[in-house]
Write a protein that holds these residues in place. Sequence first.
Motif, PDB file in Angstrom:
ATOM      1  N   ARG A 210       0.805  -1.147  -0.196  1.00 48.52           N
ATOM      2  CA  ARG A 210      -0.013  -0.219  -0.116  1.00 48.52           C
ATOM      3  C   ARG A 210       1.026   1.119  -0.227  1.00 48.52           C
ATOM      4  NH1 ARG A 210      -4.455  -0.781   3.734  1.00 48.52           N
ATOM      5  NH2 ARG A 210      -2.645  -0.838   5.361  1.00 48.52           N
ATOM      6  N   ILE A 211       2.028   1.246   0.724  1.00 50.60           N
ATOM      7  CA  ILE A 211       2.939   2.286   0.916  1.00 50.60           C
ATOM      8  C   ILE A 211       3.495   2.643  -0.430  1.00 50.60           C
ATOM      9  CG2 ILE A 211       5.178   3.141   1.637  1.00 50.60           C
ATOM     10  CD1 ILE A 211       4.286   1.623   4.201  1.00 50.60           C
ATOM     11  N   LEU A 212       3.972   1.404  -1.382  1.00 50.93           N
ATOM     12  CA  LEU A 212       4.499   1.811  -2.497  1.00 50.93           C
ATOM     13  C   LEU A 212       3.420   2.079  -3.640  1.00 50.93           C
ATOM     14  CD1 LEU A 212       6.883  -1.186  -2.778  1.00 50.93           C
ATOM     15  CD2 LEU A 212       7.344   1.343  -2.840  1.00 50.93           C
ATOM     16  N   GLU A 213       2.335   1.955  -3.391  1.00 55.77           N
ATOM     17  CA  GLU A 213       1.184   2.247  -4.306  1.00 55.77           C
ATOM     18  C   GLU A 213       1.302   1.514  -5.671  1.00 55.77           C
ATOM     19  OE1 GLU A 213      -1.177   6.003  -3.040  1.00 55.77           O
ATOM     20  OE2 GLU A 213       0.363   6.173  -4.489  1.00 55.77           O
TER      21      GLU A 213
END
Lengths: 611, 372
Positions: free
Chosen positions: B114-117
């Motif tokens: 999710r952070i890396l999207e």
Amino acid sequence: MSAGGSDGTADKPADRAAEEDRLSQAGCLMSAVELPRKRKGDVEGRSDTHVQQSLDLQMDDDLSRSEGEDQQVKMKCFREPHRQIEKRRRDKMNNLIDELSAMIPACQPMARKLDKLTVLRKAVQHLKALKVGTSSAFTDTTCKPSILPHDDLRHLLLRAADGFLLVVSCDRAKILFISESVSKILNFSPLDLTGQSLFDFIHHKDINKVKEQLSSSEMLPRQRLIDATTGVPIQSEPPVRTSHLTTGARRSFFCRMKHSRVAGKHEDKHLLPCTSKKKDTYRYCTLHCTGYMRSWPSSQLDPEGDPADKETSSLNCLVTVCRLLTHVSHQPSKDINIKATEFITRCAIDGKFTFVDQQATIVIGYLPQEVLGTSCYEYFHQDDLQHLAGNHRQVLRSKEKIETQRYRFKTKYGSYVSLQSQWFSFTNPWTKEVEFIVSLNRVVSGPGHTKDNEEAGSSKALQETKQIPEILGLSVGVGTMIYAGNIGTQIANELIDSYRANSSPSSGASSPFGSIQEKFPQTSRSASSGEEGAGSSSQSLSQSDSKTAAGASGETSESTGETSQLDLVNMVVPGLSSFSSDESDMAVIMSLLETDVNMGQSDFEDLHWPF
Amino acid sequence: MTADKERRRAISREAARRRRRVESDVFGDLSRLLPLQPSVQTHMDKPSIIRLTLSYIRMHTLLKETSGTNAGTRHTYLPGVEGAKELNRNGRLDKEEKETKELMLSEESNMYLRILEGFLMVLSTEGDMIFLSDNVSKYMGLTQTELMGHNIFEYTHPCDHEEIRNNLRLTAEVCCSQKRDFVLRIKSALTHRGRSTSLKSATWKVLHCQGRAKMCVASSSVSCVLLTCRPLPLSHTLLNTHTFTSQHSMDMRFTYCDQRVTSLLGYRPEELLGRSIYDLCHTLDTNCLNKNHLNLCLKSQSVSGQYRMLVRGGGYVWVESHSAVIPSIRTPRSRHSSNQPLCILCVTYVLSGVEEPSLQLSLDQTVNRYLC
């Protein structure tokens, strides 16, 4: 598909011929039967018995013609694609089986090719063997099963991303957690870093930037995150206090972090030129940090604590993945390699210097600012003007690099230095016009220039100042003096004229995207009618009051650009067709840009600028 | 004689049926061994089962090669989890602890994604998508099981194939820079409202792929390229002090620039209008900008590498730009999308301070330019 009673998946070659015969016959019958059936479906609503009767008649006709030559034709045309489909399916299956046998160790030592069933059975055995060695994650059905155990996924991710996970608290920038991959990137072990303040490791000039990013999320304006291709605003979930998985505002920034040279054996070769002194064992590498703010209310952090104790505020922290920036793909190192006695210059199309590398000073004696704005022809030796002008003309028309002959360049002190250059013209990918010429110049050892020769040369130059030899191709009017500077300007004008000639209405040819046109044969519409209108509307659109910088060529490039843009919009930008239909998406983008403007104006005063 | 033939045919048919049954059984066994959701398992066709088996085996081989030190203590400390436990991989955990640990690990890896999207993609040198993380469905509209094992060339824009092939090639360099960074267009079966449709109505989506190539010496069939693929949303929150936005016409001339550029580069926005970005940058970075511009024209979105922008009066700064092509806003809205003029929106991050402020490299930086 009901191909009669034949086996669609039988593999044995003996049956194949028979099978195909059956298939084709069945196919033929099917075709005869199917078509009327379809039409029956079409006319169902009409309940037109007359039509149905005629269809039935047709069917009968088809069947009765089965002995005729039409049947042969029909069989052939249905046999071919069908056979192709079957063949393709079988080939695909066989390929997969082959790949599978290549991957299974048990299948490899076999001399001959194994049959399908055996390969599959061995695959089953292999998978069972693999499962024995792994954790129970796979067989545990309570958790969501996944092809890869999560631990491995995490490692793969961090390896691919070339980054590490960093969690810092917002109030004091204390590093709460950092993943092990940091040791590969910064050469520090996670134990060294955990608990330290992040600001100790960041370049001092970036501290303010990072402080700003860590500031609390409540005070910020709403999200401005948007996916530009589809126009869909990506909203982050509103922070819900109860769940662990809340994600707050998104953060994305670049910062420079210390990178220790001491610990690691391999030194990162691709670092930006560092600004630290020699004694300093630290260098900095630039990282791109993207992530989210997360907050945990105090009650969850300390369940045993006194609920009445409200002094501890909620823990806010920033969770980011920091990735090392890659330099490799964008390095022009292969094309332009600068060595000690080389320097690079950039000229406008008429030969006037617009950019001069600082290393030029070593070679030519002039500081860049002394040379900028003057024409390169003023420095070329007379005898070299001829071939250099030829090269100039050539480079404006060619896409390749052109190597000049050796020539002499006048230095500040009057003497000449021998250079040889590589020129290439840079064309704007959109307008396809030459914007400037880049020259990579290097010093070559010329024929021995003794002082006598040089003096002789310069005196000769003095004598002939008023009589520069005729340069081929340049129009010399009666009584016109050619000065060095004129040469460049004339050559440039030739080019501009040729552009004007090319961009006349019937120019379907000058599309910026020749290669795309090959793959997507879209005919470029003739722009004669649309050109004027497009030109004027783009003028009003673009807000720029100084298009005159590029002069006439600018206007033509504008309209050429406009034309090709009309042709290629849908090809170039996917998904744009959805824009005009959905006004709310447009409004989102508008508000995006307006917010940018407002943001700029309001924050401008408040924040302290490093400059 | 026909009776004989009939009998033989019947026998062969029976044999064929038996063969097929055995084959189906084996396929069933194989699919049950694959770690997939039961709902997916029952509905998979035979080629898919083989594809996924191949992926599974390849990933295992890959992981065995890369992480030789899988055993050994690894600390997994997740802040904020109730009663933050420190987990020791070597220690023996009972079933409940194992489950919790597994849950936390899955949360963690989901968090990473999710952070890396974006999603993770492992490509073989032939272009087979050996592995895709399961959030690929969010970006492409197609599930992990539908895509894994297939070839990436079936899903990407034909004009990008050559670039992809170049990036899949493993060079002979042994040094650490086996980095990959490129932009490609991939089919996305998502509507613009985010719902999943079929592949037939797929649109092109631009992905920024970054990662590295991994060469496996033992079995060359396992050499692969590891990539994180992210779609390019254009602006991020909190465009901070060292960032400015600008709009350009399609030939990269400035048509608008926000006020922050003044503090960062010294130019007033009005001074930049109509100027080409190529004039404002260091010549050595021409290639980098050119590539960026080409990507924009062809693929509509791009991330430049780092390049140098010249500061007014002297010196330069290192910057990186994230850009996209969007329709020009200030037009009267027209119904026909083909008439909408385009412009380029850039968000530029300034990465460094001003280097060599006294050095004037370009004509613009000389004082004469701004005398009036």
